[in-house]
Write an enzyme that holds these catalytic residues in place. Structure first.
Site, PDB file in Angstrom:
ATOM      1  N   SER A  17       0.836  -1.204   0.000  1.00 28.93           N
ATOM      2  CA  SER A  17       0.000   0.000   0.000  1.00 28.93           C
ATOM      3  C   SER A  17       0.866   1.247   0.000  1.00 28.93           C
ATOM      4  O   SER A  17       2.071   1.181   0.233  1.00 28.93           O
ATOM      5  CB  SER A  17      -0.888   0.016   1.240  1.00 28.93           C
ATOM      6  OG  SER A  17      -0.097   0.304   2.380  1.00 28.93           O
ATOM      7  N   LYS A  18       0.218   2.375  -0.246  1.00 26.29           N
ATOM      8  CA  LYS A  18       0.927   3.651  -0.212  1.00 26.29           C
ATOM      9  C   LYS A  18       1.603   3.825   1.141  1.00 26.29           C
ATOM     10  O   LYS A  18       2.727   4.287   1.231  1.00 26.29           O
ATOM     11  CB  LYS A  18      -0.062   4.793  -0.444  1.00 26.29           C
ATOM     12  CG  LYS A  18       0.566   6.158  -0.192  1.00 26.29           C
ATOM     13  CD  LYS A  18      -0.398   7.292  -0.415  1.00 26.29           C
ATOM     14  CE  LYS A  18       0.280   8.636  -0.352  1.00 26.29           C
ATOM     15  NZ  LYS A  18       0.842   9.005   0.941  1.00 26.29           N
TER      16      LYS A  18
END
Ligand code: GLU
Length: 508
Positions: free
Chosen positions: A262-263
């Protein structure tokens, strides 16, 4: 055999995640390998998730990486199957919605969000399907006359697909093999909304893949659960014979393998998970990109290609052409691929080493000019050849080479303490003078003469060379000391020796 046609079909909901880039890359490699077409279609039917600038970001990212588009958005010529933005294809979908309605494969539902909410509260795990649809507000339960009236009064509605329960639906996935799912677990998904007159993802995706004559749907694993529904849509629309083949790519996992990348993993661990920098126009949030972090596009492509695919050999460095030649869906793995950021750096390091010194020097010259140094090209090329292997990125080059351009202002305290022995200043001073009197100018010749001189004097070679390095570089790093003297020139080397003695031995 049909001409191979694949599509990358992102939704413009923000910056393209690196996993999406890999999907685009695999589609591209597959298209090129099979002499087919690579399409870019923008799936923007969900206006609530639309983010301005996201489409341009997608196009620019693919361009930067050398993933060329033959048809659709970002292609040189758009192509004959357009428009390629779903929001501009509104007029196309209605016909298929009507076809499904007329064939009894879909129905109109008027249930309001509040009604649906209360059903969910009333029935645990409520699903709109064969079991529940007859207790809902729809064209299957309401009298025909009533439905007509509601439509005439512009009451809002959705169209839902009518899934026949109890049927095993088989998806033949090129990576996963046969995936079978019983239709009873699939809900009657909304395929069209009257509010914006737009289909939802599922219908638009299937209709467009069919109309655009897509032969292979290569996409992320997160779409695998939707694929049985898509198979049913092809069947209900009478297109099963033209249905594309499916290939669902494994997830990109966090570096530790625990969950989807994920970011936040990027922010937390300090690496980019997006191709280019992006500033969210709504929140101002910054997303870091590989390009701005100093990566070469070839390195990113190479790294991504191996995240989920393997060539079956030990080869790790692949040009785009080699990837095209060797790529196959059969060698894409079923299990998730760990995002190993150190490996990404390793690739960039390798690509930096493979670049000709002249090319690297050319880029580095721009950095030097920004820092106020106007340097001779041959000198910069020589320096690059000496220090390139110590750098992973172009931006590391300055850190590795600054002492060639500016004399040290400070000397590494630890090294001084360890290496600046009492006899050093005198010996260095002698060495400085000796250097100036040397005929030799090349590193090799100087090495020979200096070593002979040191042994003639009976000085300690290691100690004196370390001290010389401290004087010239300011710390104990860098390539061969004789190479450094050659590039600096004997005069500059002698000046630095003098300065180091002044500073470190307090003589002035
Ligand atoms: N629009 C979908 C996405 O954003 C496309 C999925 C597909 O390729 O079918 O990923």
């Amino acid at each position: 055999m049909r001409r191979v046609r694949v599509r990358f079909a992102p939704s413009p909901t923000g910056p393209l995640h690196i996993g999406g880039v890999r999907t685009a890359l695999y589609n591209f490699l597959f298209a090129r390998k099979n002499n087919g077409d690579m399409l870019l279609r923008i799936e923007d039917t969900d206006s609530s998730r639309f983010v301005p600038g996201a489409e341009d970001y997608i196009v620019e990212s693919l361009k930067w990486l050398g993933i060329t588009i033959d048809e659709g958005i970002g292609a040189e010529k758009e192509g004959a199957f357009g428009p390629y933005r779903q929001s501009e294809r509104k007029h196309i979908y209605r016909k298929y919605v009507d076809q499904l309605l007329n064939d009894g494969k879909a129905y109109i539902a008027f249930d309001s969000p509040i009604e649906l909410e209360s059903k969910r509260a009333e029935i645990p795990n409520f699903q709109y399907d064969a079991q529940t649809r007859l207790s809902m507000n729809n064209s299957l339960t309401l009298p025909e006359e009533e439905v007509r009236k509601r439509l005439e009064n512009d009451e809002q509605y959705v169209v839902r697909i009518k899934i026949e329960p109890g049927e095993d639906i088989v998806v033949n996935d090129l990576i996963r093999g046969e995936v079978s799912i019983n239709s009873s677990v699939i809900d009657d998904k909304v395929i069209f909304k009257s509010v914006d007159e737009l289909p939802t993802y599922h219908l638009a995706n299937v209709v467009d893949d069919y109309l655009m004559q897509i032969t292979h749907v290569i996409r992320g694993e997160e779409w695998l659960p939707s694929s049985p529904l898509h198979v049913l849509l092809y069947r209900y629309l009478g297109w099963e014979n033209e249905m594309p083949q499916f290939a669902h790519l494994p997830l990109l996992l966090k570096p530790d393998g625990k969950g989807k990348l994920s970011k936040r993993d990027g922010d937390r661990l300090g690496f980019p998970v997006f191709p280019l920098n992006w500033k969210d126009p709504r929140t101002g949030e910054i997303y870091n990109g590989f390009r701005e972090a100093g990566y070469f596009p070839e390195a990113v492509v190479n790294f991504l290609a191996l995240l989920g695919w393997n060539p079956g050999t030990d080869q790790e460095i692949f040009s785009m052409d080699e990837l095209i030649e060797q790529f196959s869906l059969e060698r894409v793995s079923k299990s998730g691929a760990k995002f190993d950021y150190e490996k990404a750096k390793w690739f960039n390091h390798k690509y930096l080493q493979m670049k000709p010194d002249e090319e690297v020097a050319d880029i580095f010259q721009r950095i030097l000019i920004e820092k106020g140094f106007i340097e001779d090209t041959d000198k910069v090329i020589k320096i690059i050849s000496l220090i390139k292997d110590r750098a992973d990125f172009i931006t590391d080059l300055w850190e590795q080479s600054h002492y060639f351009f500016e004399a040290p202002e400070h000397y590494d305290a630890k090294a001084v303490q360890k290496r600046w022995k009492p006899e050093i200043p005198e010996q260095l001073e002698e060495l400085g003078k000796m250097l100036l009197s040397l005929e030799a100018a090349s590193a090799d010749e100087m090495e020979k003469s200096i070593k002979e001189w040191i042994s003639g004097k009976n000085y300690h070679l290691g100690n004196l060379m370390n001290a010389l390095r401290l004087a010239l570089v300011g710390e104990l790093k860098g390539p061969s000391i004789f190479e450094i003297v050659e590039v600096l020139g004997k005069e500059e080397a002698a000046r630095r020796i003098k300065k180091a003695i002044e500073v470190l031995s307090g003589e002035s």
